[in-house]
Design an enzyme around this catalytic site. Structure first.
Site, PDB file in Angstrom:
ATOM      1  N   HIS A 196       1.354   3.943  16.239  1.00 20.19           N
ATOM      2  CA  HIS A 196       2.738   4.329  15.955  1.00 20.19           C
ATOM      3  C   HIS A 196       2.918   5.838  15.889  1.00 20.19           C
ATOM      4  CE1 HIS A 196       3.602   0.046  14.255  1.00 20.19           C
ATOM      5  NE2 HIS A 196       3.564   0.094  15.563  1.00 20.19           N
TER       6      HIS A 196
ATOM      7  N   SER B 235      -1.906  -4.475   5.888  1.00 22.98           N
ATOM      8  CA  SER B 235      -0.800  -4.669   6.837  1.00 22.98           C
ATOM      9  C   SER B 235      -0.179  -6.040   6.644  1.00 22.98           C
ATOM     10  CB  SER B 235      -1.288  -4.533   8.287  1.00 22.98           C
ATOM     11  OG  SER B 235      -0.211  -4.792   9.165  1.00 22.98           O
TER      12      SER B 235
ATOM     13  N   GLU C  58      -0.903  -8.987  -0.429  1.00 25.97           N
ATOM     14  CA  GLU C  58      -0.084 -10.201  -0.243  1.00 25.97           C
ATOM     15  C   GLU C  58      -0.628 -11.021   0.927  1.00 25.97           C
ATOM     16  OE1 GLU C  58       4.131  -8.109  -1.587  1.00 25.97           O
ATOM     17  OE2 GLU C  58       3.410  -7.917   0.443  1.00 25.97           O
TER      18      GLU C  58
HETATM   19  P1  NAD Z   1       3.932  -3.138   5.697  1.00 19.95           P
HETATM   20  O1  NAD Z   1       4.659  -2.288   4.721  1.00 19.95           O
HETATM   21  O2  NAD Z   1       4.693  -4.092   6.509  1.00 19.95           O
HETATM   22  O3  NAD Z   1       2.839  -3.983   4.881  1.00 19.95           O
HETATM   23  C1  NAD Z   1       1.963  -3.383   3.982  1.00 19.95           C
HETATM   24  C2  NAD Z   1       1.086  -4.454   3.394  1.00 19.95           C
HETATM   25  O4  NAD Z   1       0.094  -3.801   2.623  1.00 19.95           O
HETATM   26  C3  NAD Z   1       1.835  -5.403   2.475  1.00 19.95           C
HETATM   27  O5  NAD Z   1       1.573  -6.725   2.871  1.00 19.95           O
HETATM   28  C4  NAD Z   1       1.240  -5.103   1.075  1.00 19.95           C
HETATM   29  O6  NAD Z   1       1.028  -6.254   0.313  1.00 19.95           O
HETATM   30  C5  NAD Z   1      -0.090  -4.482   1.411  1.00 19.95           C
HETATM   31  N1  NAD Z   1      -0.530  -3.479   0.451  1.00 19.95           N
HETATM   32  C6  NAD Z   1       0.201  -2.505  -0.136  1.00 19.95           C
HETATM   33  N2  NAD Z   1      -0.575  -1.721  -0.891  1.00 19.95           N
HETATM   34  C7  NAD Z   1      -1.842  -2.231  -0.792  1.00 19.95           C
HETATM   35  C8  NAD Z   1      -3.076  -1.849  -1.347  1.00 19.95           C
HETATM   36  N3  NAD Z   1      -3.201  -0.801  -2.142  1.00 19.95           N
HETATM   37  N4  NAD Z   1      -4.164  -2.590  -1.026  1.00 19.95           N
HETATM   38  C9  NAD Z   1      -4.073  -3.670  -0.217  1.00 19.95           C
HETATM   39  N5  NAD Z   1      -2.906  -4.066   0.330  1.00 19.95           N
HETATM   40  C10 NAD Z   1      -1.808  -3.339   0.067  1.00 19.95           C
HETATM   41  O7  NAD Z   1       3.040  -2.178   6.579  1.00 19.95           O
HETATM   42  P2  NAD Z   1       2.554  -2.321   8.092  1.00 19.95           P
HETATM   43  O8  NAD Z   1       2.068  -3.697   8.343  1.00 19.95           O
HETATM   44  O9  NAD Z   1       1.679  -1.166   8.358  1.00 19.95           O
HETATM   45  O10 NAD Z   1       3.849  -2.171   8.988  1.00 19.95           O
HETATM   46  C11 NAD Z   1       4.872  -1.283   8.697  1.00 19.95           C
HETATM   47  C12 NAD Z   1       5.066  -0.070   9.576  1.00 19.95           C
HETATM   48  O11 NAD Z   1       5.212   0.966   8.629  1.00 19.95           O
HETATM   49  C13 NAD Z   1       3.955   0.387  10.441  1.00 19.95           C
HETATM   50  O12 NAD Z   1       4.494   0.403  11.696  1.00 19.95           O
HETATM   51  C14 NAD Z   1       3.669   1.844  10.024  1.00 19.95           C
HETATM   52  O13 NAD Z   1       3.783   2.673  11.150  1.00 19.95           O
HETATM   53  C15 NAD Z   1       4.798   2.212   9.121  1.00 19.95           C
HETATM   54  N6  NAD Z   1       4.471   3.003   7.903  1.00 19.95           N
HETATM   55  C16 NAD Z   1       3.417   3.852   7.867  1.00 19.95           C
HETATM   56  C17 NAD Z   1       3.136   4.547   6.708  1.00 19.95           C
HETATM   57  C18 NAD Z   1       1.963   5.489   6.714  1.00 19.95           C
HETATM   58  O14 NAD Z   1       1.693   6.109   7.728  1.00 19.95           O
HETATM   59  N7  NAD Z   1       1.237   5.588   5.591  1.00 19.95           N
HETATM   60  C19 NAD Z   1       3.899   4.360   5.552  1.00 19.95           C
HETATM   61  C20 NAD Z   1       4.993   3.484   5.621  1.00 19.95           C
HETATM   62  C21 NAD Z   1       5.265   2.794   6.816  1.00 19.95           C
END
Ligand code: NAD
Length: 258
Positions: free
Chosen positions: A126, A200, A227
């Site tokens: 991404h 994820s 989750e």
């Molecule tokens: P998502 O937000 O859809 O899912 C995140 C998952 O991580 C959730 O199911 C949650 O339960 C789990 N989670 C949260 N904290 C956790 C932890 N400490 N340990 C274990 N599990 C944990 O994220 P996604 O699947 O990556 O998809 C969302 C999109 O968001 C991606 O395309 C990404 O590019 C973008 N994004 C990126 C960032 C970043 O670069 N850090 C931040 C926010 C969103």
């Protein structure tokens, strides 16, 4: 207590699976970076989507229509991302690479924390914030120029050459994934005999489908996510647990087996 025992058993199973595997690939999402202080999109309490409509602010269509709304939304996320440090989960993956098990990291994250933790082969599906591109003439700009405009000057960055807005090289809804990174990720997915999926929801296609495709190509799966995910039922080990301490425990356990 029972829960702790179950988790430590699963940690042992995960470490044993890594030891038996010859081509391990990690697949990470926003959840791997929440312990670094960067909010994810879908967690119930912290998720960024509970506040805004991403299809509006984080889509290419939305950006073209109203770049200021995009930058107002992304500014706090950019700020925490730049201040963030890699956490134990990022470092554990770097250590797995050092130990010779992990061949690459496929990430959906734009925060660049895998590279900063020391992982050398990272495919950013991404995009990232190292560069920006003018949406008028496609001229490339250094990410620092874009970040200075949005963070220091509170501006929308405009292209000095053609006056159109500059978009950071992060992939918005409605955009193609970067061709080279996606091809490389598909190649890694086919080669993997074990994929470790961390943080994820696996809800964002096409990137989120990669673990399922890896499974169909014969890879085993370890899932570390707070989750449940849609792929849990196909995984060999599922840990509904924090990424940092869990990955650290798995690597520590693996090291006792070497
Ligand atoms: P998502 O937000 O859809 O899912 C995140 C998952 O991580 C959730 O199911 C949650 O339960 C789990 N989670 C949260 N904290 C956790 C932890 N400490 N340990 C274990 N599990 C944990 O994220 P996604 O699947 O990556 O998809 C969302 C999109 O968001 C991606 O395309 C990404 O590019 C973008 N994004 C990126 C960032 C970043 O670069 N850090 C931040 C926010 C969103």
């Amino acid at each position: 207590m029972v829960m702790i025992d179950t988790i430590s058993e699963k940690v042992q199973q995960a470490a044993a699976l890594i030891k038996q595997s010859s081509y391990v690939v990690a697949f990470s999402g926003a959840g791997i970076s929440t312990e670094s202080g960067i909010p994810d999109f879908r967690s119930e309490k912290s998720g960024l989507w509970n506040r805004d409509d991403p299809m509006e602010v984080a889509s290419l269509h939305g950006f073209r229509r109203n770049p200021k709304a995009f930058y107002d939304w992304v500014r706090p996320l950019a700020r925490v991302t730049l201040d963030a440090e890699p956490n134990a989960a990022h470092y554990s993956l770097a250590r797995l690479e050092e130990l010779g098990f992990l061949k690459s990291v496929i990430t959906q994250n734009i925060d660049m924390l895998h590279t900063r933790a020391g992982s050398s082969t990272v495919y950013e599906l991404h995009g990232h914030m190292r560069e920006g591109t003018c949406i008028g003439c496609y001229k490339k700009y250094d990410g620092q120029f874009v970040l200075d405009e949005i963070l220091k000057h509170d501006n929308v960055p405009y292209c000095p050459a053609c006056d159109a807005p500059i978009k950071p090289d992060v992939i918005l809804f409605g955009e193609q994934l970067p061709y080279q990174a996606f091809n490389a990720a598909e190649r890694e997915m086919r080669k993997a005999d074990l994929m470790i999926v961390i943080g994820s929801s696996l809800e964002v296609a096409p990137a989120g489908d990669i673990p399922l495709h890896a499974r169909r190509h014969g890879a085993k799966l370890i899932i570390v996510n707070l989750e449940p995910t849609p792929v849990d039922s196909l995984a060999n080990v599922v840990l509904h647990a924090w990424a940092g301490e869990t990955m650290e425990a798995i690597v520590e356990q693996l090291e006792t087996l070497l």
